[in-house]
Design a protein around this motif. Structure first.
Motif, PDB file in Angstrom:
ATOM      1  N   ASP A  12       2.724  22.417  42.764  1.00  0.00           N
ATOM      2  CA  ASP A  12       2.717  23.140  40.973  1.00  0.00           C
ATOM      3  C   ASP A  12       2.434  23.908  40.813  1.00  0.00           C
ATOM      4  N   GLY A  13       1.863  24.627  41.535  1.00  0.00           N
ATOM      5  CA  GLY A  13       1.226  26.076  40.919  1.00  0.00           C
ATOM      6  C   GLY A  13       0.661  27.365  42.583  1.00  0.00           C
ATOM      7  N   GLY A  14      -0.355  27.755  42.456  1.00  0.00           N
ATOM      8  CA  GLY A  14      -0.624  28.216  43.354  1.00  0.00           C
ATOM      9  C   GLY A  14      -0.008  29.308  44.216  1.00  0.00           C
ATOM     10  N   TRP A  15       0.145  28.871  45.854  1.00  0.00           N
ATOM     11  CA  TRP A  15       0.691  30.124  46.711  1.00  0.00           C
ATOM     12  C   TRP A  15       2.768  30.414  46.000  1.00  0.00           C
ATOM     13  N   TRP A  17       4.089  30.071  42.941  1.00  0.00           N
ATOM     14  CA  TRP A  17       4.367  30.915  42.064  1.00  0.00           C
ATOM     15  C   TRP A  17       5.121  32.175  43.218  1.00  0.00           C
ATOM     16  N   VAL A  18       4.387  32.378  43.605  1.00  0.00           N
ATOM     17  CA  VAL A  18       4.181  33.472  44.916  1.00  0.00           C
ATOM     18  C   VAL A  18       5.703  33.026  45.830  1.00  0.00           C
ATOM     19  N   ILE A  19       6.127  31.944  45.842  1.00  0.00           N
ATOM     20  CA  ILE A  19       7.363  31.096  46.208  1.00  0.00           C
ATOM     21  C   ILE A  19       8.358  31.568  45.347  1.00  0.00           C
ATOM     22  N   VAL A  20       8.222  30.620  43.872  1.00  0.00           N
ATOM     23  CA  VAL A  20       8.994  31.536  42.893  1.00  0.00           C
ATOM     24  C   VAL A  20       9.393  33.030  43.023  1.00  0.00           C
ATOM     25  N   GLY A  21       8.371  33.468  42.740  1.00  0.00           N
ATOM     26  CA  GLY A  21       8.879  35.632  42.879  1.00  0.00           C
ATOM     27  C   GLY A  21       9.303  35.682  44.402  1.00  0.00           C
ATOM     28  N   TYR A 135       7.404  23.282  46.798  1.00  0.00           N
ATOM     29  CA  TYR A 135       5.869  23.593  46.541  1.00  0.00           C
ATOM     30  C   TYR A 135       5.638  23.206  45.016  1.00  0.00           C
ATOM     31  N   PHE A 136       6.527  22.687  44.439  1.00  0.00           N
ATOM     32  CA  PHE A 136       7.769  22.716  42.843  1.00  0.00           C
ATOM     33  C   PHE A 136       7.626  21.287  42.883  1.00  0.00           C
ATOM     34  N   GLN A 137       6.518  19.889  42.119  1.00  0.00           N
ATOM     35  CA  GLN A 137       7.332  18.396  41.488  1.00  0.00           C
ATOM     36  C   GLN A 137       7.636  18.354  39.922  1.00  0.00           C
ATOM     37  N   ARG A 138       6.430  18.305  39.335  1.00  0.00           N
ATOM     38  CA  ARG A 138       5.969  18.880  38.113  1.00  0.00           C
ATOM     39  C   ARG A 138       6.822  19.127  37.271  1.00  0.00           C
ATOM     40  N   ARG A 139       6.950  20.567  37.602  1.00  0.00           N
ATOM     41  CA  ARG A 139       7.479  21.696  37.300  1.00  0.00           C
ATOM     42  C   ARG A 139       8.821  22.469  37.556  1.00  0.00           C
ATOM     43  N   LYS A 140       9.562  21.306  38.846  1.00  0.00           N
ATOM     44  CA  LYS A 140      10.403  21.987  39.204  1.00  0.00           C
ATOM     45  C   LYS A 140      10.997  22.520  38.639  1.00  0.00           C
TER      46      LYS A 140
END
Length: 460
Positions: A12-15, A17-21, A135-140
């Motif tokens: 839910d963060g860290g790398w 956000w790179v994946i999101v980008g 990479y995300f669950q809580r803020r998916k």
């Protein structure tokens, strides 16, 4: 440690956000570039001496191939890695655009730009979206909202840029530059760091029984990767997606022609599409953020159904809107709810099948979009030709969208009643397991519910 692999929870963060980008850039390079292909139509018509219908097949082929081959992207991502799938897809699509810049006939464009580029986009699109879910669950929902907004933002930026490139370097030079731009998919793919999500081990006997029960699907498909195909929840979701895909593309195709037929000027008609695109971005991000809030998180499926239903209602009221001031609210509402449901498609799919199966499930989901995307615009055009107005076309779009929402609501209602009759299911779901019941158990649950309903009807 399980089989030498470390159990990892979604960070839910860290790398992530790179994946999101990276996923954001993938949607820019695939979906936004696909939308911008229509800008080349006039140039293709003039150069090859083709009519609009012959040229329009290029856009349909890109869209259809991207969705039709989505399971191939899932398969490559599952067999090797999402990194390999996106990098290879980026290379393939870039080569397709490169070949298109040197093509000498419209038929070759069908292959290079329609099929080859579409196949490359298919290899990139599904694996990149699936990685966000890992990479995300809580803020998916928020993560997907940001990632999927690349389509709207990319269209907003690329459309004037592509037009400028055509004016400066001709359509061949513009395709050549687009080829270099799409090659950035290889860079995005290299940044998709793999992550292993391990769930609780199932009992060996139950797993073997499940494999035997599902062996009829196909020897080509792994029963473990595609076990969700037997889930009633996913089957209902799949049927609703067929209706969704049949109706959602028509307003994008026919909004400007309808506005022109209603007496709206060319500039204002084009401005309606700009409004729709910008609001679409807002829907992606804000609805994703809202559905991640604690109060709305348990109702993400209901929010998705609401978004699709609102789009359907907007289309039904469309024939009453005959001026620019009245069409602006339509563009705002339709654009917002379009962005909302697009951001929630991977979220809802993940909630049904679970993160480990998300890549395969998204491949099937986008595959279901292919044929409706291909045939619904021509059907809408045929209705315009037959009736002499756009009323039937927008009614078709609205009816399909409302049918999609109704089907999913019915499935959710049946599932709710089924859970009330099987309290153990609810207890298991509190552990956040994606499959509270095995496929056979869910089928038995639904059969028991239907049998009970029939018995009550006979008794009454």
């Amino acid at each position: 440690m399980v089989d030498g692999k470390r159990r990892v929870s979604p960070p839910d963060g860290g790398w992530g956000w790179v994946i999101v980008g990276c996923c954001f850039m993938v949607t820019v390079c695939t979906r936004a570039v696909t939308r911008c292909i229509s800008i080349f139509f006039v140039e293709f018509q003039a150069h090859f001496g083709a009519d609009y219908s012959a040229t329009a097949w290029i856009h349909s082929l890109v869209d259809c191939t991207t969705m039709l081959c989505a399971p191939v992207g899932s398969l490559v991502g599952n067999r090797w890695s999402c990194r390999v799938a996106v990098m290879f897809g980026g290379l393939l699509s870039s080569c397709g655009l490169l070949l298109s810049s040197f093509t000498t006939s419209l038929e070759l464009l069908y292959f290079s730009l329609g099929v080859l580029t579409g196949l490359g986009f298919a290899l990139c699109y599904t694996p990149a979206i699936a990685m966000v879910g890992c990479y995300f669950q809580r803020r998916k929902a928020l993560a997907y909202g940001i990632a999927m907004s690349g389509s709207g933002i990319g269209t907003f930026v690329l459309a004037p840029a592509v037009q400028l490139l055509i004016e400066l370097y001709s359509w061949r030079g513009a395709l050549l530059i687009l080829s270099a731009f799409v090659a950035n998919l290889c860079v995005c793919g290299s940044l998709l760091r793999p992550i292993t999500l391990l769930e609780e081990e199932e009992e060996e006997g139950e797993e073997k029984h499940g494999e035997d029960e599902r062996c009829f699907i196909s020897c080509f498909l792994s029963s473990k990767e595609y076990r969700f195909l037997l889930l009633p929840d996913f089957l209902g979701l799949a049927v609703s997606f067929l209706f969704l895909a049949s109706g959602c593309s028509l307003p994008f195709v026919y909004l400007v022609p309808y506005a022109l037929s209603a007496g709206v000027g060319h500039q204002n008609a084009a401005f309606l599409m700009s409004i729709l695109g910008v609001i679409d971005i807002m829907g992606n991000i804000t609805f994703g953020w809202l559905t991640d809030r604690r109060c709305l998180k348990p109702y993400r499926l209901a929010c998705y159904v609401f978004s699709v239903g609102m789009e359907g209602l907007c289309c039904l009221f469309m024939p009453l809107l005959r001026s620019f001031p009245l069409l602006v609210p339509f563009a705002i509402l339709y654009g917002y709810f379009d962005g909302a449901y697009v951001a929630l498609i991977p979220v809802v799919t993940s909630d049904v099948v679970g993160a480990p199966y998300l890549s395969s499930a998204l491949g099937v989901v986008y595959f279901l979009h292919a044929i409706p995307y291909l045939v619904s615009p021509p059907i809408g055009g045929w209705l315009v030709d037959v009736t002499g107005s756009y009323t039937a076309t927008f009614f078709l779009s609205g009816a399909a969208l409302l049918a999609s929402a109704l089907i999913l609501s019915t499935v959710a209602g049946i599932r709710h009643c089924c859970r009330r009759r099987h309290p153990t299911t609810v207890a298991m779901e509190t552990k956040h397991e994606p499959f509270p019941l095995s496929p056979s158990d869910q089928s038995n649950c639904f059969m028991a519910f239907n049998k009970e309903a029939v018995g009550q009807a006979v008794a009454s």
